[in-house]
Design a protein around this motif. Sequence first.
Motif, short mmCIF file in Angstrom:
data_model
loop_
_atom_site.label_atom_id
_atom_site.label_comp_id
_atom_site.label_asym_id
_atom_site.label_seq_id
_atom_site.Cartn_x
_atom_site.Cartn_y
_atom_site.Cartn_z
N UNK A 338 9.65 10.22 103.91
CA UNK A 338 10.76 9.59 103.18
C UNK A 338 11.68 10.64 102.59
N UNK A 339 11.09 11.69 102.01
CA UNK A 339 11.92 12.75 101.40
C UNK A 339 12.76 13.43 102.49
N UNK A 340 12.15 13.64 103.67
CA UNK A 340 12.89 14.30 104.75
C UNK A 340 13.99 13.39 105.29
N UNK A 341 13.66 12.09 105.43
CA UNK A 341 14.68 11.16 105.93
C UNK A 341 15.85 11.09 104.94
N UNK A 342 15.51 11.07 103.65
CA UNK A 342 16.56 11.04 102.62
C UNK A 342 17.45 12.29 102.73
N UNK A 343 16.80 13.43 102.99
CA UNK A 343 17.57 14.67 103.12
C UNK A 343 18.49 14.60 104.34
N UNK A 344 17.94 14.08 105.44
CA UNK A 344 18.76 13.93 106.66
C UNK A 344 19.95 13.00 106.38
N UNK A 345 19.68 11.89 105.68
CA UNK A 345 20.76 10.96 105.34
C UNK A 345 21.83 11.66 104.50
N UNK A 346 21.38 12.45 103.51
CA UNK A 346 22.33 13.15 102.65
C UNK A 346 23.16 14.15 103.47
N UNK A 347 22.51 14.81 104.42
CA UNK A 347 23.25 15.73 105.29
C UNK A 347 24.32 14.97 106.06
N UNK A 348 23.95 13.83 106.63
CA UNK A 348 24.90 13.09 107.48
C UNK A 348 26.10 12.60 106.67
N UNK A 349 25.84 12.12 105.45
CA UNK A 349 26.95 11.67 104.61
C UNK A 349 27.86 12.86 104.27
N UNK A 350 27.26 14.02 103.94
CA UNK A 350 28.05 15.20 103.60
C UNK A 350 28.86 15.67 104.82
N UNK A 351 28.25 15.59 106.00
CA UNK A 351 28.93 16.00 107.24
C UNK A 351 30.15 15.10 107.50
N UNK A 352 29.98 13.79 107.30
CA UNK A 352 31.10 12.85 107.49
C UNK A 352 32.21 13.14 106.47
N UNK A 353 31.80 13.36 105.22
CA UNK A 353 32.80 13.62 104.17
C UNK A 353 33.58 14.90 104.43
N UNK A 354 32.92 15.87 105.10
CA UNK A 354 33.58 17.15 105.40
C UNK A 354 34.45 17.05 106.65
N UNK A 355 34.53 15.87 107.24
CA UNK A 355 35.38 15.69 108.43
C UNK A 355 34.65 15.86 109.74
N UNK A 356 33.31 15.89 109.72
CA UNK A 356 32.54 16.05 110.95
C UNK A 356 32.49 14.77 111.77
N UNK A 357 32.34 14.93 113.08
CA UNK A 357 32.25 13.77 113.98
C UNK A 357 30.77 13.39 114.12
N UNK A 358 30.38 12.35 113.38
CA UNK A 358 28.99 11.88 113.46
C UNK A 358 28.90 10.80 114.51
N UNK A 359 27.94 10.95 115.44
CA UNK A 359 27.68 9.95 116.48
C UNK A 359 26.34 9.30 116.16
N UNK A 360 25.97 8.25 116.91
CA UNK A 360 24.74 7.56 116.57
C UNK A 360 24.06 6.97 117.79
N UNK A 361 22.74 6.94 117.72
CA UNK A 361 21.93 6.30 118.76
C UNK A 361 20.52 6.11 118.23
N UNK A 362 19.73 5.23 118.86
CA UNK A 362 18.43 4.91 118.30
C UNK A 362 17.31 5.88 118.70
N UNK A 363 17.41 6.50 119.88
CA UNK A 363 16.32 7.30 120.46
C UNK A 363 15.03 6.49 120.56
N UNK A 364 14.93 5.61 121.55
CA UNK A 364 13.75 4.73 121.65
C UNK A 364 12.50 5.46 122.13
N UNK A 365 12.06 6.44 121.34
CA UNK A 365 10.86 7.21 121.69
C UNK A 365 9.91 7.21 120.50
#
Length: 465
Positions: A338-365
């Motif tokens: 949970x702590x790692x997922x939260x960190x990943x989420x925080x990174x993604x939000x920061x990346x979007x706010x900085x103007x980064x192109x965030x893409x998405x997919x589920x990775x069914x593995x």
Amino acid sequence: MRRLTIFVWLFVAAMTYGQTQRLTDATPFVTVNGPVFVLNHVRVIDGTGATAREDQAVVIENGKIQSIGTSASLQAPPHAQLLDRSGYTVIPGLVGMHNHLYYNSSYSVQVGASGELGEPGFVIATAPFSAPRLYLAAGITTMRTTGSIEPYADLKVKQRIDAKLMPGPSIDVTAPYLEGPPTRYAAMHELTGPEDARRLVDYWAAEGATAHKLKLTGHLCSVTWHEAIALGIDDLEHGPVFADTDFVSGKKPDICPPGPLRDNSWANLDISGSQVQHLIRDLVSHHVAVTSTLPVFEAARIPGRPKLQQRMLNAMSAESAQSYLTARARVPSDSPGMALLRKEMDFEVAFVKAGGLLLAGPDPTGNGGVLPGFGDQREIELLVEAGLSPVQAIQITTENGAIYLGQQDRIGTLMPGKQADLVLIEGDPSKNVEEIENVETVFKAGIGYDSAKLIESVHGQVGVR
Ligand SMILES: [Zn+2]
């Protein structure tokens, strides 16, 4: 005999109506196929990140969006079929960017001689039948395979979908993985060096994979993100918390450090600290996209998540469901996930706010808890949990994917002139994001597919075919 019957039917149809209609595997799922129709009194989320617009009329003509405006000002073209859908929302067809045509059919954690848990082992089942149907049913109209286990099968699936012989999204088929030794996957070739890599890329580009002089993405380990950015990579898979080795202490060049070391390297990093901010600037200034795959980490690393869904268990074979439920019960209750997922989420939000192109997919593995399609919807919900608004999460899964693929003039947002790839959803996902799961109809180039019928058609098949 059966072939003869179909031939005769086609012949009669041609005589009667003056045109032949293709009888294909896709046909039973089509509910709307008029050349001109209007989705009236709908809420529109256009995929640009703009707020939802109420009481709109979307006019579709010959597979394209002809106009979007208020229902009050609608001047319906003659012969248009009027579909009154008040209470529904229309969003652009999703562009899935980590959407394999395979699925982990079973998952086992190997136990060592002294009882310690070893690396997880995966058995991969290709899903040329079930995955395209589930993706389309969930609203994905365009997808990238992002690594292929059976590239010839993936190319055939793409060709059959393009020829309208089977239902599914438009597919960007990537080449097989460029994997170094040792690999955990028997299906992957282990490259012997740069010459071998060139040979493999040349071969698959000639076969039709989008590899040659085109875009390159990677799930890295032995190469760090900073190194890959400097080498000119276009996209990085999974986000950094589970896949970047820049901050592993004692990292040796070209060597993939073990999993626990990788986790620990990001566990103590501050997203607003100088190291992560420098990485974000390096990504943004080199126009390197990042693909978010939150569902696969949620399922494999967080106890009791996601909420079990009957629709998911129904789609899985009995063995796959059993395997997943066993793996799910084994996620330790004190998992640092949970702590790692939260960190990943925080990174993604920061990346979007900085103007980064965030893409998405589920990775069914992973441990089998992420299914094609359902996982794409879960990704949108998790982006909202991360701190983005629902319309931003929808933009990431629609317009951003189209921009990365260079197809933003044709797909990705709801605009007049664009291809009529859209998803009709009961409810308002801009208010309650879970309503993204209530898909009624998915339109691909103006042809409407019944989501429930597609899902029903793969009952028990995930993990089998
Ligand atoms: Zn993957």
